[in-house]
Design a protein around this motif. Structure first.
Motif, PDB file in Angstrom:
ATOM      1  N   UNK A 101       0.816  -1.210   0.000  1.00 22.46           N
ATOM      2  CA  UNK A 101       0.000   0.000   0.000  1.00 22.46           C
ATOM      3  C   UNK A 101       0.851   1.262   0.000  1.00 22.46           C
ATOM      4  N   UNK A 102       2.043   1.201   0.607  1.00 19.87           N
ATOM      5  CA  UNK A 102       2.893   2.390   0.697  1.00 19.87           C
ATOM      6  C   UNK A 102       3.486   2.790  -0.641  1.00 19.87           C
ATOM      7  N   UNK A 103       3.536   1.856  -1.591  1.00 25.16           N
ATOM      8  CA  UNK A 103       4.176   2.141  -2.874  1.00 25.16           C
ATOM      9  C   UNK A 103       3.198   1.954  -4.038  1.00 25.16           C
ATOM     10  N   UNK A 104       1.904   2.021  -3.752  1.00 26.75           N
ATOM     11  CA  UNK A 104       0.912   1.751  -4.783  1.00 26.75           C
ATOM     12  C   UNK A 104      -0.184   2.815  -4.785  1.00 26.75           C
ATOM     13  N   UNK A 105      -0.595   3.212  -5.978  1.00 23.69           N
ATOM     14  CA  UNK A 105      -1.783   4.040  -6.159  1.00 23.69           C
ATOM     15  C   UNK A 105      -2.855   3.160  -6.803  1.00 23.69           C
ATOM     16  N   UNK A 106      -3.981   3.026  -6.138  1.00 25.36           N
ATOM     17  CA  UNK A 106      -5.104   2.263  -6.663  1.00 25.36           C
ATOM     18  C   UNK A 106      -6.053   3.249  -7.345  1.00 25.36           C
ATOM     19  N   UNK A 107      -6.084   3.211  -8.669  1.00 27.08           N
ATOM     20  CA  UNK A 107      -6.873   4.183  -9.418  1.00 27.08           C
ATOM     21  C   UNK A 107      -8.375   4.037  -9.192  1.00 27.08           C
ATOM     22  N   UNK A 173      -9.958   1.517 -16.681  1.00 23.77           N
ATOM     23  CA  UNK A 173     -10.311   0.170 -16.237  1.00 23.77           C
ATOM     24  C   UNK A 173     -10.655   0.158 -14.751  1.00 23.77           C
ATOM     25  N   UNK A 174      -9.828   0.821 -13.937  1.00 23.05           N
ATOM     26  CA  UNK A 174     -10.051   0.825 -12.490  1.00 23.05           C
ATOM     27  C   UNK A 174     -11.330   1.553 -12.125  1.00 23.05           C
ATOM     28  N   UNK A 175     -11.595   2.684 -12.785  1.00 24.67           N
ATOM     29  CA  UNK A 175     -12.822   3.415 -12.479  1.00 24.67           C
ATOM     30  C   UNK A 175     -14.050   2.612 -12.908  1.00 24.67           C
ATOM     31  N   UNK A 176     -13.938   1.894 -14.021  1.00 32.60           N
ATOM     32  CA  UNK A 176     -15.037   1.042 -14.441  1.00 32.60           C
ATOM     33  C   UNK A 176     -15.318  -0.054 -13.440  1.00 32.60           C
ATOM     34  N   UNK A 177     -14.254  -0.630 -12.870  1.00 34.82           N
ATOM     35  CA  UNK A 177     -14.430  -1.676 -11.865  1.00 34.82           C
ATOM     36  C   UNK A 177     -15.119  -1.127 -10.628  1.00 34.82           C
ATOM     37  N   UNK A 178     -14.737   0.097 -10.225  1.00 38.35           N
ATOM     38  CA  UNK A 178     -15.375   0.703  -9.057  1.00 38.35           C
ATOM     39  C   UNK A 178     -16.838   0.985  -9.293  1.00 38.35           C
TER      40      UNK A 178
END
Length: 200
Positions: A101-107, A173-178
């Motif tokens: 989590x410290x090195x990741x951005x979850x779009x 893709x990430x926003x579509x999943x959300x």
């Protein structure tokens, strides 16, 4: 009768939520029989070595001074991850969740955009859209702020246009999943109501 027909329409013709299908059925190799109900295929994994701008404040409380650090970036499954060394997808998956989590951005958690910087032809700016901040659930140090990430891709061996394209694909893709997760809760409620009308 009309209400029952309406609920049956929603149940039969709206695609089911993404989480109801195992990942194997959402892959690009899945049977065409499921394509109508499938979410878009995950975008291509993209990696490269870039310079990432970091802002730190000295103990004298001088103005923020930009610093550049060489990072290995990986775009995978709607997320951007960085590290001081090159890593594989298997190594990323094996990392403890807290470290990841410290090195990741979850779009999927933040409405954001990747744009070409006007200051330099090799820079890319990744930032929340106007009026938004990075989600507080994120583990990186910009969580809860609107701080932009600046990337210098001059030494990555990949044109800026391709980096922007890959970033846009993973953000979309990430926003579509959300959004599908939200749609899933609506469909679940419709399903429960339809069951009550048909069988109660």
């Amino acid at each position: 009768a009309l209400e029952r027909a309406a609920f049956l329409f929603f149940c039969l013709f709206l695609p089911p939520p993404r989480r109801l299908f195992p990942r194997c059925l959402r892959s690009r190799r899945a049977s065409p029989l499921f394509c109508w109900h499938m979410a878009p295929a995950e975008p291509q994994i993209h990696t490269g070595m870039v310079w990432k701008q970091k802002q730190q404040q000295s103990w004298r409380k001088l103005p923020l001074l930009p610093q550049w650090r060489r990072k290995h970036l990986m775009l995978s499954n709607g997320c951007l991850t960085w590290s001081n060394y090159a890593f594989s997808l298997d190594e990323l998956v094996a990392l403890p969740q807290a470290a990841k989590k410290r090195i990741t951005i979850d779009f999927s958690l933040t409405r954001c955009e990747a744009v070409a910087s006007e200051e330099n032809s090799d820079w890319i700016v990744l930032r929340p859209v106007v009026g938004h901040t990075w989600c507080g659930k994120e583990g990186h140090n910009a969580a809860g702020t609107a701080r932009a990430f600046t990337l210098d891709i001059s030494d990555s061996g990949t044109p800026r246009a391709l980096w922007l394209q890959r970033l846009s694909e993973h953000i979309t893709f990430a926003r579509g999943a959300g959004e599908e997760e939200g749609q899933g809760s609506v469909l679940a409620a419709l399903g429960r109501a339809a069951h009550g009308l048909l069988f109660d």
